[in-house]
Write an enzyme that holds these catalytic residues in place. Structure first.
Site, PDB file in Angstrom:
ATOM      1  N   GLY B  14       7.306  -9.837   4.719  1.00 58.13           N
ATOM      2  CA  GLY B  14       5.936 -10.155   5.130  1.00 58.13           C
ATOM      3  C   GLY B  14       5.408  -9.108   6.085  1.00 58.13           C
ATOM      4  O   GLY B  14       5.975  -8.018   6.209  1.00 58.13           O
ATOM      5  N   LEU B  15       4.318  -9.436   6.749  1.00 56.47           N
ATOM      6  CA  LEU B  15       3.680  -8.437   7.617  1.00 56.47           C
ATOM      7  C   LEU B  15       4.624  -7.932   8.706  1.00 56.47           C
ATOM      8  O   LEU B  15       4.701  -6.728   8.955  1.00 56.47           O
ATOM      9  CB  LEU B  15       2.427  -9.028   8.258  1.00 56.47           C
ATOM     10  CG  LEU B  15       1.159  -8.944   7.409  1.00 56.47           C
ATOM     11  CD1 LEU B  15       0.044  -9.756   8.052  1.00 56.47           C
ATOM     12  CD2 LEU B  15       0.728  -7.491   7.226  1.00 56.47           C
ATOM     13  N   ALA B  16       5.347  -8.849   9.355  1.00 53.49           N
ATOM     14  CA  ALA B  16       6.224  -8.414  10.436  1.00 53.49           C
ATOM     15  C   ALA B  16       7.320  -7.497   9.901  1.00 53.49           C
ATOM     16  O   ALA B  16       7.561  -6.408  10.440  1.00 53.49           O
ATOM     17  CB  ALA B  16       6.823  -9.629  11.135  1.00 53.49           C
ATOM     18  N   HIS B  43       4.245 -15.088   2.736  1.00 51.72           N
ATOM     19  CA  HIS B  43       3.319 -16.083   3.254  1.00 51.72           C
ATOM     20  C   HIS B  43       2.275 -15.495   4.210  1.00 51.72           C
ATOM     21  O   HIS B  43       1.256 -16.121   4.475  1.00 51.72           O
ATOM     22  CB  HIS B  43       4.096 -17.210   3.930  1.00 51.72           C
ATOM     23  CG  HIS B  43       3.239 -18.373   4.327  1.00 51.72           C
ATOM     24  ND1 HIS B  43       2.423 -19.018   3.425  1.00 51.72           N
ATOM     25  CD2 HIS B  43       3.036 -18.980   5.515  1.00 51.72           C
ATOM     26  CE1 HIS B  43       1.767 -19.993   4.061  1.00 51.72           C
ATOM     27  NE2 HIS B  43       2.127 -19.981   5.326  1.00 51.72           N
ATOM     28  N   GLY B  50      -8.172 -14.800  10.441  1.00 55.14           N
ATOM     29  CA  GLY B  50      -8.300 -13.542  11.152  1.00 55.14           C
ATOM     30  C   GLY B  50      -7.210 -13.279  12.159  1.00 55.14           C
ATOM     31  O   GLY B  50      -6.232 -14.018  12.256  1.00 55.14           O
ATOM     32  N   PHE B 141     -12.872 -18.543  17.244  1.00 56.53           N
ATOM     33  CA  PHE B 141     -11.699 -19.323  16.848  1.00 56.53           C
ATOM     34  C   PHE B 141     -11.381 -20.296  17.981  1.00 56.53           C
ATOM     35  O   PHE B 141     -11.890 -20.140  19.092  1.00 56.53           O
ATOM     36  CB  PHE B 141     -10.505 -18.386  16.607  1.00 56.53           C
ATOM     37  CG  PHE B 141     -10.074 -18.302  15.165  1.00 56.53           C
ATOM     38  CD1 PHE B 141     -11.010 -18.244  14.152  1.00 56.53           C
ATOM     39  CD2 PHE B 141      -8.729 -18.273  14.826  1.00 56.53           C
ATOM     40  CE1 PHE B 141     -10.611 -18.153  12.820  1.00 56.53           C
ATOM     41  CE2 PHE B 141      -8.328 -18.185  13.491  1.00 56.53           C
ATOM     42  CZ  PHE B 141      -9.267 -18.124  12.497  1.00 56.53           C
ATOM     43  N   GLN B 255       3.650 -26.475  15.266  1.00 61.55           N
ATOM     44  CA  GLN B 255       2.199 -26.654  15.261  1.00 61.55           C
ATOM     45  C   GLN B 255       1.719 -27.352  13.997  1.00 61.55           C
ATOM     46  O   GLN B 255       2.194 -27.063  12.911  1.00 61.55           O
ATOM     47  CB  GLN B 255       1.507 -25.294  15.368  1.00 61.55           C
ATOM     48  CG  GLN B 255      -0.012 -25.425  15.381  1.00 61.55           C
ATOM     49  CD  GLN B 255      -0.696 -24.110  15.688  1.00 61.55           C
ATOM     50  OE1 GLN B 255      -0.864 -23.264  14.804  1.00 61.55           O
ATOM     51  NE2 GLN B 255      -1.080 -23.923  16.926  1.00 61.55           N
ATOM     52  N   HIS B 257      -1.709 -27.920  11.851  1.00 57.71           N
ATOM     53  CA  HIS B 257      -3.053 -27.372  11.700  1.00 57.71           C
ATOM     54  C   HIS B 257      -4.012 -28.517  11.409  1.00 57.71           C
ATOM     55  O   HIS B 257      -3.722 -29.363  10.571  1.00 57.71           O
ATOM     56  CB  HIS B 257      -3.085 -26.350  10.562  1.00 57.71           C
ATOM     57  CG  HIS B 257      -4.297 -25.482  10.569  1.00 57.71           C
ATOM     58  ND1 HIS B 257      -5.544 -25.957  10.248  1.00 57.71           N
ATOM     59  CD2 HIS B 257      -4.463 -24.168  10.889  1.00 57.71           C
ATOM     60  CE1 HIS B 257      -6.421 -24.963  10.356  1.00 57.71           C
ATOM     61  NE2 HIS B 257      -5.797 -23.873  10.748  1.00 57.71           N
ATOM     62  N   LEU B 267      -3.983 -25.026   3.246  1.00 55.10           N
ATOM     63  CA  LEU B 267      -4.767 -24.707   4.438  1.00 55.10           C
ATOM     64  C   LEU B 267      -6.211 -24.356   4.101  1.00 55.10           C
ATOM     65  O   LEU B 267      -6.478 -23.608   3.155  1.00 55.10           O
ATOM     66  CB  LEU B 267      -4.123 -23.503   5.132  1.00 55.10           C
ATOM     67  CG  LEU B 267      -4.872 -22.923   6.333  1.00 55.10           C
ATOM     68  CD1 LEU B 267      -4.767 -23.848   7.518  1.00 55.10           C
ATOM     69  CD2 LEU B 267      -4.327 -21.557   6.685  1.00 55.10           C
ATOM     70  N   GLU B 270      -9.227 -22.042  10.058  1.00 60.30           N
ATOM     71  CA  GLU B 270      -9.883 -22.386  11.303  1.00 60.30           C
ATOM     72  C   GLU B 270     -11.264 -21.730  11.377  1.00 60.30           C
ATOM     73  O   GLU B 270     -12.149 -22.183  12.103  1.00 60.30           O
ATOM     74  CB  GLU B 270      -9.015 -21.890  12.465  1.00 60.30           C
ATOM     75  CG  GLU B 270      -9.549 -22.254  13.819  1.00 60.30           C
ATOM     76  CD  GLU B 270      -8.432 -22.410  14.838  1.00 60.30           C
ATOM     77  OE1 GLU B 270      -7.340 -22.859  14.452  1.00 60.30           O
ATOM     78  OE2 GLU B 270      -8.662 -22.100  16.002  1.00 60.30           O
ATOM     79  N   ARG B 301      -5.400 -25.913  18.606  1.00 60.74           N
ATOM     80  CA  ARG B 301      -5.018 -26.685  17.423  1.00 60.74           C
ATOM     81  C   ARG B 301      -4.240 -27.948  17.746  1.00 60.74           C
ATOM     82  O   ARG B 301      -4.439 -28.982  17.114  1.00 60.74           O
ATOM     83  CB  ARG B 301      -4.181 -25.802  16.490  1.00 60.74           C
ATOM     84  CG  ARG B 301      -5.016 -24.775  15.798  1.00 60.74           C
ATOM     85  CD  ARG B 301      -4.149 -23.878  14.945  1.00 60.74           C
ATOM     86  NE  ARG B 301      -4.988 -22.907  14.263  1.00 60.74           N
ATOM     87  CZ  ARG B 301      -4.512 -21.870  13.587  1.00 60.74           C
ATOM     88  NH1 ARG B 301      -3.208 -21.675  13.518  1.00 60.74           N
ATOM     89  NH2 ARG B 301      -5.327 -21.043  12.989  1.00 60.74           N
ATOM     90  N   HIS B 369       2.137 -26.519  10.248  1.00 55.42           N
ATOM     91  CA  HIS B 369       1.547 -25.203  10.014  1.00 55.42           C
ATOM     92  C   HIS B 369       2.372 -24.048  10.551  1.00 55.42           C
ATOM     93  O   HIS B 369       2.428 -22.988   9.936  1.00 55.42           O
ATOM     94  CB  HIS B 369       0.160 -25.161  10.638  1.00 55.42           C
ATOM     95  CG  HIS B 369      -0.585 -23.895  10.377  1.00 55.42           C
ATOM     96  ND1 HIS B 369      -0.852 -23.443   9.103  1.00 55.42           N
ATOM     97  CD2 HIS B 369      -1.112 -22.966  11.212  1.00 55.42           C
ATOM     98  CE1 HIS B 369      -1.521 -22.299   9.173  1.00 55.42           C
ATOM     99  NE2 HIS B 369      -1.681 -21.974  10.433  1.00 55.42           N
ATOM    100  N   ARG B 405       0.454 -22.119  19.557  1.00 56.68           N
ATOM    101  CA  ARG B 405      -0.091 -20.809  19.229  1.00 56.68           C
ATOM    102  C   ARG B 405      -1.584 -20.940  18.983  1.00 56.68           C
ATOM    103  O   ARG B 405      -2.041 -21.900  18.372  1.00 56.68           O
ATOM    104  CB  ARG B 405       0.589 -20.298  17.962  1.00 56.68           C
ATOM    105  CG  ARG B 405      -0.103 -19.149  17.320  1.00 56.68           C
ATOM    106  CD  ARG B 405       0.667 -18.663  16.130  1.00 56.68           C
ATOM    107  NE  ARG B 405       0.460 -19.464  14.926  1.00 56.68           N
ATOM    108  CZ  ARG B 405      -0.640 -19.433  14.183  1.00 56.68           C
ATOM    109  NH1 ARG B 405      -1.664 -18.697  14.545  1.00 56.68           N
ATOM    110  NH2 ARG B 405      -0.725 -20.162  13.085  1.00 56.68           N
ATOM    111  N   SER B 410      -1.228 -15.376  15.207  1.00 51.06           N
ATOM    112  CA  SER B 410       0.013 -15.234  14.438  1.00 51.06           C
ATOM    113  C   SER B 410       0.031 -13.961  13.609  1.00 51.06           C
ATOM    114  O   SER B 410       0.970 -13.169  13.699  1.00 51.06           O
ATOM    115  CB  SER B 410       0.238 -16.442  13.542  1.00 51.06           C
ATOM    116  OG  SER B 410      -0.780 -16.529  12.577  1.00 51.06           O
ATOM    117  N   VAL B 411      -1.016 -13.727  12.814  1.00 50.82           N
ATOM    118  CA  VAL B 411      -1.017 -12.444  12.083  1.00 50.82           C
ATOM    119  C   VAL B 411      -1.049 -11.298  13.070  1.00 50.82           C
ATOM    120  O   VAL B 411      -0.485 -10.238  12.822  1.00 50.82           O
ATOM    121  CB  VAL B 411      -2.190 -12.270  11.083  1.00 50.82           C
ATOM    122  CG1 VAL B 411      -1.816 -12.779   9.743  1.00 50.82           C
ATOM    123  CG2 VAL B 411      -3.477 -12.796  11.579  1.00 50.82           C
TER     124      VAL B 411
END
Lengths: 245, 659, 261
Positions: B14-16, B43, B50, B141, B255, B257, B267, B270, B301, B369, B405, B410-411
């Site tokens: 994933g992104l990380a 995911h 955002g 947000f 968390q 959502h 989902l 938000e 949240r 979430h 969070r 998160s992203v």
């Protein structure tokens, strides 16, 4: 809704594991009762949990955004996770996407093909040489242009366009609509330093844009409704001009 | 037996994981990424709304900077976060957004001039500045003082992972798709890679590496109702736990959502509420202002989810065949906005609900979430107890989210942690003493042991059904370890999960075949997931306070005096049925922002004895330095720049703040 | 900060031998020849169908092409020149189109199975185009050859006798369908291939194009069938005097010199 009113669905699933010696492709039929809001994700998961733990298929996001679950549903490529069974008949035929390497049953290796396609087309932003100073304010971009780039960037690489492509069926090296759309996307992006001559190098042949026979099934099956017809025509015009120049 | 050698083994594409890999690779180290699925299908893609970064380009974000982002994040965490890490994060987030912009992410941009927005249910005209024209735009947000969330329509995660994934391909980083790490290779407190199962052939391989990074996201699938993808089962987190050495932090911090579509749990972002959408009950009444007059729908949240469940409990839910839900009304945003800026939402409603959100309300109810907890690391992303094991992103407890969070963080964490931890991993690999020196024989033994476990599952005479155990676990977690928690119920949940764990040691397979065998995968995964579930449930049972997303009805107050501590769970022995819990105190005396009221949610809490003194100290520093620039004040309160990799220390330029 | 000099424009491309420009040229040439042939076919159909307005009308059109009204006497060789040009286009187009044909039986079967399974309009239309294109090799060639070598044998009686007494009508009947389907689909495909006639809503444009295509195809098929029927009728009625040249009443008093051959 009372239980009695739910339809009995019959799912005819193409079964074949190329890794099992002697295995041959066959249709296997599973019966299950439809539920409200049932998608093919829910149906197949239930079959695997309750009827046949050996059934292979791929789901990830189950929300129509990751592109994992593309399969041939009653003859047409589509995303299984967001296909509601109520929109299908009682007899549903599921087969793996053609063209791609079969892993087993409904699972195909689209990822491997997509990676190879990306490497071949150099499908990434080719930045201009020099230092990128991340502390400085970002470069400006016209908001409308950003939206146009995103419009093409929405591709989820599900493989439906390639599976639906008659050209790809005859030419296994064809880059497909997914590849040509990427070229259109990068060409639109001022951050990519490449010129049409560079793009010609990767799609200026019959395995690229000139191989496309404009059957447009790609456009018609794209789950993200990407403007593939327009973009392929656009790339063709630009590459034809490059070819004449 | 096959052994793959590399410098850095990244578990998760994933992104990380991708950003960690790119960081290490560009420093000259070989990297292999393991991924259950093609990397771009991870995911991360589902992050719609955002990424927070204090660019302050839009007029409603004017005046935003790292300080404001820092305070929002710490308040959001209910003071559970590591404040130094939060500082590292907020200072790097603008750089991450700008790097992604250069890599091709088509961030939505500022259009100068008047535009109509919906704020608090009213149409308001705001005027964007000419000097911000074409810069990256931000939206509102929950839990933030400024509009700070940078976005790409509502496909932010998709656009980000596409760009980062493309860069990884440009850097020729191999992604071994459809592979799953099922055990870590470790010896004498040092991690050397992982035992990996090929999900196509079923074959086991050993990957030996100097550094191993777990970037595998959360464990949402511990729950029955979750927004998470089906691959978010937390297996790499569990194999870290199974070492008995690495600890998991704050696993009870889960968390929920507020707006999972009902009943599927998919989902909707938000951004719906950020852009002006409202929550309504069975009577069509907008109820959030009754509970949260200040932030209303845009409280954090944990607070909004709790208020929603509270409202349903009062009988105000909409009754349906599948249970009760509430409404999300975005019709007031108008067709153009929904079709352009909330396009995924539109599609999801259309395909999964048959609802047209332009005209109709969306049925929603909170769904699991995010996993705030994860593999406990220090600020470099390395496990303090298992050398050579790193973690980044949702899988890590780095710990910038504490007990809740903020949306959009998160992203942001994935790429920021990727940038930072990627550098530290490269540093780690650069050091000569970290060369791999594990004997091949040992690797072979570990691999053989794992193979034996799988063989026992396939060939054994167990009687338990893996899929059924998993469903039961998920039901227990959703019903008993959810938004509202209560001592006796949690105790029951722990006991039931322990039983399930014992039963999971007696799983029998119907499908005896080799190769992919999806049932075998379910079997070994459920064994691991149950351990994680127990960390969550037991941690929740033991934490007798309410903090952030962890809410105990029997202990409704935040209790800093006893619980300003991070839970650390380890699994000491394979025969255990419970994790061993330890607690790591958070040092109030070093906090830049001493604990207080969050600005929303419950106002009563029990102070830590050191809070008053630290608050006075902070106040004194601020008074003494009145007029000094904000960086000097910050430096005096809690220096952090030295913790960052040198290349990421610079100050961030803004249109209102140039250097 | 992050120096990214290693991944820049043209990486790996700059020093590579440049790719051939021929694929672009051939692609364009296929489209251009197809376009010209398509437009020619429509014009051709209008000229041929002048028989529906009467024998004199058709005679006038024929003589016009033979330069009768320009030079005062007919030069059928002018027709041969046009036919030669059409043959050249036809052959070139066929050669270029061959590149897209299934190269072997395996490809043929793969596409055929694909078409049946996917049930997709434009894919099926391509199959029709492929089949009709293949047929045109055999159907159009005799006609073109005939026109090339006997350009003077075009006229109300001459053509009608060929159709009926010469027994060409079955060929023309099949040729008519093959040409109109192939040309109509081809012109539609050209438009979508190059993005011509596209409005703001591309999907709506394509739907409009498809409607226009079917309308035109239907129109030309009806026109073609009526025309063929007319020639068959004339040919049938003229069967006993087959071979006789047609001379319009208004030019009959004039001395018949070397008209024709």
């Amino acid at each position: 809704m009372a239980n009695g009113t739910h339809r009995k669905l019959r799912l005819h699933v193409m079964r074949y594991n190329p890794r099992v010696p002697g295995d041959a492709p066959r249709l296997q039929t599973y019966e299950l009762e439809e539920a409200d809001g049932m998608t093919l994700f829910i149906a197949l998961t239930e079959i695997r949990e309750k009827q046949d733990p050996s059934l292979q298929f791929d789901f990830v996001c189950r929300a129509g955004i990751c592109g994992s679950c593309a399969m041939v549903i009653d003859g047409r490529p589509g995303l299984a996770c967001r296909t509601l069974t109520k929109n299908l008949g009682e007899e549903i035929t599921l087969a793996p996407l053609p063209f791609f390497e079969l892993i087993g049953d409904l699972s195909v290796n689209t990822g491997k093909w997509m990676r190879a396609m990306s490497e071949r087309l150099e499908a990434w932003v080719h930045m201009r040489a020099g230092e990128l100073d991340l502390t400085r304010i970002e470069e400006r971009m016209d908001p409308a242009l950003a939206e146009r780039i995103y419009e093409l960037d929405r591709c989820i690489e599900c493989g439906c366009c390639v599976a639906a492509c008659g050209t790809a069926r005859m030419r296994e090296d064809f880059v497909g609509a997914v590849g040509l759309n990427k070229i259109a996307r990068f060409r639109l992006d001022p951050r990519d330093a490449r010129t049409d001559a560079d793009y010609y190098e990767v799609v200026g042949d019959d395995a690229g844009v000139f191989g496309c026979m404009s059957l447009l099934a790609c456009h018609d099956v794209c789950p993200k409704n990407l403007p593939l017809a327009t973009q392929i025509a656009f790339v063709r015009r630009k590459m034809a001009r490059e070819g004449l120049g | 037996m096959k052994i793959v050698y590399t410098d850095v083994l990244v578990i998760g594409g994933g992104l990380a994981g991708l950003r960690v890999a790119i960081g290490a690779k560009r420093r000259g180290h070989d990297v292999v990424i393991l991924s259950l699925v093609p990397a771009k299908r991870s995911h991360s893609k589902a992050a719609q709304g955002g990424m927070q970064a204090s660019l302050g380009n839009v007029i409603k974000g004017q005046g935003d900077n790292e300080d404001v982002h820092f305070e929002d994040t710490v308040r959001g965490s209910d003071w559970g976060a590591d404040q130094e890490v939060v500082r590292m994060f907020v200072n790097t987030a603008p750089k991450a957004v700008r790097e992604l912009a250069a890599w091709g992410v088509p961030w939505s941009r500022v259009r100068p001039g008047d535009r109509e927005v919906i704020i608090n249910g009213q149409k308001v005209t705001i005027t964007e500045r000419e000097e911000a024209a074409g810069l990256i735009a931000q939206r509102d947000f929950g839990g933030t003082k400024k509009w700070r969330t940078c976005y790409v329509s509502d496909g932010t995660g998709h656009a980000m992972i596409t760009a980062v994934g493309d860069q990884a391909i440009a850097d020729r980083i191999p992604v071994h798709e459809r592979t799953e790490a099922i055990a870590l290779i470790h010896d004498a407190g040092r991690c050397y890679g992982a035992i990996v199962r090929d999900l196509v052939t079923g074959e086991l391989r050993a990957y030996v590496a100097k550094a191993t990074a777990i970037c595998s996201g959360g464990a949402g699938r511990l729950y029955r109702v979750t927004t998470n993808a089906v691959i978010c089962e937390g297996i790499p987190t569990a194999i870290a736990l199974e070492t008995g050495i690495a600890a998991l932090g704050n696993m009870e911090a889960i968390q929920f959502h507020p707006t999972g579509i009902f009943p599927a749990g998919i989902l909707v972002t938000e951004g719906c509420r950020g852009d002006g959408g409202l929550l309504k009950d069975a009577d069509g009444h907008r109820f959030m202002p009754d509970y949260e007059p200040e932030k209303k729908e845009l409280a954090s949240r944990d607070v909004v989810s709790r208020r929603m469940e509270e409202h349903i409990a009062k009988g105000k839910g909409v009754k349906s065949r599948f249970g009760e839900h509430l409404w999300l009304d975005i019709t007031l945003l108008g067709e153009k906005h929904i079709r352009n800026n909330l396009r995924e939402v539109y599609e999801i409603c259309h395909y999964f609900l048959g609802v047209d959100p332009v005209r109709e309300w969306i049925p929603v109810r909170p769904a699991q979430h995010y996993t705030m907890g994860g593999v406990r690391t220090d600020h470099t992303g390395e496990s303090p107890t298992l050398k050579g094991l790193f973690a980044a992103g949702e899988a890590a407890c780095w710990d910038m989210h504490g007990f809740n969070r903020l949306g959009g963080n998160s992203v942001a964490e994935t790429v920021v942690a990727g940038m930072i931890v990627g550098e530290f991993i490269a540093d780690f690999c650069d050091r000569a003493e970290n060369a791999v020196n594990i004997p091949t024989r040992l690797v072979q033994e570990i691999l053989a042991a794992e193979q034996a476990k799988l063989d026992a599952l396939v060939g054994g005479r167990g009687t338990e059904d893996a899929a059924a155990l998993k469903v039961r676990m998920q039901e227990i977690m959703t019903a008993k370890v959810g938004i509202f928690r209560d001592g006796p119920v949690l105790e029951q949940a722990v006991a039931e999960l322990e039983q399930l764990l014992v039963r999971s040691r007696n799983i029998g397979l119907r499908c005896k075949g080799g190769g992919a065998n999806p049932e075998l995968a379910t079997a070994y995964r459920v064994q691991k997931m149950l351990k994680l579930a127990l960390c969550v449930a037991y941690g929740a049972y033991t934490r007798t306070e309410s903090r952030g997303a962890h809410f105990r009805q029997d202990f409704p107050r935040r209790n800093d005096a006893e619980w300003l501590r991070r839970t650390l769970a380890t699994w000491k022995s394979g025969s255990d049925t419970l994790p061993t819990l330890a607690y790591e105190p958070l040092d109030v005396a070093r906090m830049e922002l001493p604990p207080g009221w969050r600005g929303y949610g419950a106002k009563d809490y029990i102070d830590h004895p050191a809070t008053a003194a630290r608050a006075a100290e902070v106040e004194a520093v601020r008074r003494r330095m009145a007029g000094a620039d904000r960086f000097a004040v910050q430096q005096a309160l809690m220096p952090f720049a030295h913790l960052l990799p040198a290349r990421l220390r610079g100050r961030n330029e803004r249109i209102d703040e140039r250097f | 900060m992050q120096a990214r000099a290693d991944v820049i424009a043209g990486v790996g491309l700059k020093d590579k031998p440049r790719k051939s420009r021929w694929p672009a040229r051939m692609d364009l040439a296929q489209s251009v020849t197809g376009l010209l042939l398509g437009l020619f076919m429509w014009g051709h159909m209008f000229f041929v169908s002048s028989i529906l307005l009467g024998k004199d009308a058709m005679w006038t059109v024929t003589k016009m092409f033979e330069g009768y009204f320009l030079f005062g006497r007919p030069y059928p060789v002018l027709v041969s020149f046009v036919v030669a040009a059409v043959i050249a286009l036809f052959v070139l187009h066929a050669l270029l189109a061959l590149r897209k044909f299934p190269a072997n039986y395996r490809q043929y079967r793969a596409f055929s199975a694909h078409r049946r399974l996917i049930r997709h309009g434009d894919t099926t239309l391509w199959w029709v185009q492929f089949m009709t294109g293949f047929a045109l090799f055999f159907l159009a060639s005799p006609h073109l050859f005939q026109m090339l070598v006997h350009p003077g044998l075009i006229g109300p009686f001459e053509s009608a006798d060929r159709v009926w007494s010469g027994g060409w009508w079955p060929l023309y009947l099949v040729l008519l369908f093959a040409v109109e389907l192939h040309g109509g689909i081809g012109l539609y495909r050209l438009a979508v291939k190059w993005g011509w006639l596209q409005g703001a809503d591309a999907d709506a444009s394509r739907r409009r194009l498809a409607v226009a295509k079917w309308t035109l195809t239907a129109f030309f098929l009806v026109l073609g069938l009526a025309t063929l029927a007319a020639y068959m009728k004339i040919g049938y009625e003229h069967r006993d005097r087959a071979g006789e040249r047609y001379v319009p009443a208004r030019v009959q008093p004039a001395p018949v010199g070397g008209g024709g051959q």
